[in-house]
Design a protein around this motif. Structure first.
Motif, PDB file in Angstrom:
ATOM      1  N   PRO A 263       0.824  -1.211   0.000  1.00  0.00           N
ATOM      2  CA  PRO A 263       0.000   0.000   0.000  1.00  0.00           C
ATOM      3  C   PRO A 263       0.856   1.258   0.000  1.00  0.00           C
ATOM      4  N   GLU A 264       0.426   2.232  -0.794  1.00  0.00           N
ATOM      5  CA  GLU A 264       1.209   3.458  -0.906  1.00  0.00           C
ATOM      6  C   GLU A 264       1.368   4.151   0.439  1.00  0.00           C
ATOM      7  N   ALA A 265       0.306   4.162   1.242  1.00  0.00           N
ATOM      8  CA  ALA A 265       0.392   4.833   2.548  1.00  0.00           C
ATOM      9  C   ALA A 265       1.451   4.175   3.426  1.00  0.00           C
ATOM     10  N   GLN A 266       1.520   2.837   3.379  1.00  0.00           N
ATOM     11  CA  GLN A 266       2.531   2.148   4.179  1.00  0.00           C
ATOM     12  C   GLN A 266       3.925   2.444   3.652  1.00  0.00           C
ATOM     13  N   VAL A 269       5.262   5.770   4.781  1.00  0.00           N
ATOM     14  CA  VAL A 269       5.757   5.731   6.163  1.00  0.00           C
ATOM     15  C   VAL A 269       7.097   5.013   6.224  1.00  0.00           C
ATOM     16  N   ASP A 270       7.180   3.840   5.573  1.00  0.00           N
ATOM     17  CA  ASP A 270       8.409   3.041   5.619  1.00  0.00           C
ATOM     18  C   ASP A 270       9.592   3.794   5.022  1.00  0.00           C
ATOM     19  N   ALA A 271       9.336   4.567   3.964  1.00  0.00           N
ATOM     20  CA  ALA A 271      10.407   5.267   3.257  1.00  0.00           C
ATOM     21  C   ALA A 271      10.645   6.682   3.784  1.00  0.00           C
ATOM     22  N   ASN A 272       9.913   7.080   4.842  1.00  0.00           N
ATOM     23  CA  ASN A 272      10.074   8.421   5.425  1.00  0.00           C
ATOM     24  C   ASN A 272       9.860   9.530   4.396  1.00  0.00           C
ATOM     25  N   VAL A 273       8.842   9.362   3.537  1.00  0.00           N
ATOM     26  CA  VAL A 273       8.529  10.380   2.528  1.00  0.00           C
ATOM     27  C   VAL A 273       7.822  11.554   3.214  1.00  0.00           C
ATOM     28  N   GLU A 282       4.736   5.449 -12.180  1.00  0.00           N
ATOM     29  CA  GLU A 282       3.340   5.051 -12.294  1.00  0.00           C
ATOM     30  C   GLU A 282       3.218   3.554 -12.084  1.00  0.00           C
ATOM     31  N   GLY A 283       1.979   3.093 -11.798  1.00  0.00           N
ATOM     32  CA  GLY A 283       1.755   1.704 -11.468  1.00  0.00           C
ATOM     33  C   GLY A 283       1.774   1.522  -9.972  1.00  0.00           C
ATOM     34  N   SER A 284       1.575   0.292  -9.507  1.00  0.00           N
ATOM     35  CA  SER A 284       1.563   0.046  -8.078  1.00  0.00           C
ATOM     36  C   SER A 284       2.952   0.227  -7.493  1.00  0.00           C
ATOM     37  N   VAL A 285       3.013   0.457  -6.182  1.00  0.00           N
ATOM     38  CA  VAL A 285       4.306   0.565  -5.510  1.00  0.00           C
ATOM     39  C   VAL A 285       5.098  -0.722  -5.712  1.00  0.00           C
ATOM     40  N   ALA A 286       4.430  -1.883  -5.582  1.00  0.00           N
ATOM     41  CA  ALA A 286       5.120  -3.159  -5.753  1.00  0.00           C
ATOM     42  C   ALA A 286       5.677  -3.302  -7.165  1.00  0.00           C
ATOM     43  N   ASP A 287       4.915  -2.850  -8.174  1.00  0.00           N
ATOM     44  CA  ASP A 287       5.420  -2.882  -9.551  1.00  0.00           C
ATOM     45  C   ASP A 287       6.721  -2.101  -9.652  1.00  0.00           C
ATOM     46  N   ARG A 288       6.699  -0.888  -9.139  1.00  0.00           N
ATOM     47  CA  ARG A 288       7.862  -0.005  -9.275  1.00  0.00           C
ATOM     48  C   ARG A 288       9.051  -0.481  -8.445  1.00  0.00           C
TER      49      ARG A 288
END
Length: 452
Positions: A263-266, A269-273, A282-288
């Motif tokens: 999930p993008e929201a997770q 948080v994990d990446a301290n954005v 573009e595409g899902s976080v897992a894709d990228r």
């Protein structure tokens, strides 16, 4: 003895696990003599030798590898006809990145809010302690190991100098196994049992642009004088489009990830954005993150802002890294990166490229008796279904294992999860992850032996 006894025994050993990790974290085992004395790595290696000998392994010793680090190895024979499992971890750690950035002492295991803090607490000394806890529990409950156990513990993994990678092929008989547990990853999220099934490979190149015989006054010559810094910026900007997608000529960046969603929201948080900052691509976080190539500028050689002068620079350089997913050849990706950048060199600037390292992507085992036993063990230890995830980082040793032992099942797991902040200040581990993963490993060794 029931498996409930094994569970209780692992829990009873957690005090000893904390004491072990306290000792192990105290060694400043950064495998770089410019940062830490080499004897710190030697002390850590000897600690590993002593502890695994106490845990029941035989002939535990350190062997020098081509990069000068010590590879600690040993074994414990199991019953006749039982399978062989190789356990991997590494005892070297990342540099602390400045004591002032830590809220607790870097080299002193400190409990805070239920977590254990210290450099290497998770990556990867926590995994070493997890191995010890699993092996001790098995011996305490059953009096012996259910299968043949081998150990290989690396001393320079974080430096990427390839000592163990070169050690493995000529010492194949020493390490040969039916299943290999590469314990240097971890769970997708805290409390979610996870096998890492893919690793991105990587390639990196250094690009140097030269335009002038020396730096020249920007007021007198700036404008017509070719500026290699401006040229480099133009070249590097071509690696991404306006949405942040990687756009290297000849590399496919449209693949999809079919495992666990991220999930993008997770991820934010994990990446301290920071709030308000958009993610790239573009595409899902897992894709990228796990299925597509990604380009990153790791460093640029130009004068810093403070101390800079009014001058057009004579030359400049950058190191560019590309992470590549399974299905993409890392060496071909390197060639594509070089060709892409070379085609965009402006103003006839002199351009040179140098290889800064390459490692191929990896796909772990997804079926077989060892996988089935590990899946069941993780699910029983954590009490929830197994997740499969990719990892954006690279572990070139996995490729060496796969080439050297093509019939072995290779699985990646460990005590790490996003809150551990590995490679960053304030690294920590949740002791529950050590306990649950140790139980899973103990259950796996028992059940895998029984399945054969």
């Amino acid at each position: 003895m029931s498996e409930d006894t094994l569970r209780d025994t692992v829990a009873s050993l957690m005090g000893r696990a904390r004491a072990d990790l306290t000792e192990l974290v105290s060694f400043r085992s950064v495998a770089d003599a410019k940062i830490a004395p080499p004897e710190e790595c030697a002390k850590a290696a000897q600690w590993v030798i002593d502890k695994f000998t106490e845990a029941g392994l035989r002939d535990v010793q350190g062997s020098p590898t081509p990069d000068g680090s010590l590879a600690v190895h040993g074994h414990a024979p199991g019953p006749a006809g039982s399978p062989t499992v190789l356990l991997y971890a590494h005892y070297d750690v990342q540099p602390p990145l400045g004591d002032d950035a830590w809220a607790t002492p870097v080299w002193e295991l400190t409990e805070k809010d239920g977590r254990w803090y210290g450099r290497g607490a998770a990556d990867c000394k926590g995994n070493i302690v997890m191995h010890l806890t699993a092996l001790r529990a098995l011996r305490q409950v059953y009096g012996e190991f259910p299968c043949t156990v081998k150990l290989i513990c690396e001393g320079s993994e974080e430096q990427g100098t390839g000592g163990l990678e070169e050690f493995v092929p000529p010492n194949a008989d020493l390490l040969r196994a039916d299943a290999i547990l590469v314990v240097d990853t971890g769970n997708f999220a805290q409390g979610v049992p996870t096998l890492t099934t893919t690793l991105r490979g990587m390639t990196a190149v250094d690009v140097t642009l030269t335009a002038l015989g020396s730096a020249m006054h920007s007021g007198m010559f700036g404008g017509p004088a070719p500026d290699p810094v401006a040229g480099l910026i133009m070249m590097l900007a071509s690696l991404h489009d306006e949405r942040g997608n990687t756009t290297i000529d000849g590399l496919n960046a449209t693949q999809r990830w079919n495992g666990v969603d991220y999930p993008e929201a997770q991820f934010r948080v994990d990446a301290n954005v920071l709030d308000g900052v958009e993610l790239m691509g573009e595409g899902s976080v897992a894709d990228r993150l796990w299925a597509r190539p990604t380009a990153t500028v790791l460093g640029i050689d130009i004068p810093p802002v403070i101390g800079s002068t009014a001058a057009v620079q004579a030359s400049t350089a950058a190191r560019v890294s590309v992470r590549v997913p399974p299905g993409t050849n890392a060496r071909q990706a390197r060639d594509a990166l070089i060709a892409h950048l070379r085609a965009r060199v402006p103003w006839g600037l002199r351009c040179e490229f140098a290889d800064a390292g390459t490692g191929e992507p990896f796909i772990g085992s997804l079926n077989g008796p060892a996988f089935d036993a590990m899946k069941a063990a993780l699910e029983d230890a954590y009490g929830r279904p197994l997740a499969t995830a990719g990892q954006g980082g690279s572990i070139p040793l996995c490729g060496v294992f796969a080439e050297t032992f093509p019939d072995a099942e290779i699985m990646l797991l460990g005590v790490e999860e996003p809150k551990c902040l590995i490679h960053a200040p304030n690294e920590s581990v949740n002791p529950a992850e050590i306990e649950h993963t140790a139980l899973a490993e103990a259950l796996f060794l028992k059940r895998y032996a029984e399945s054969r």
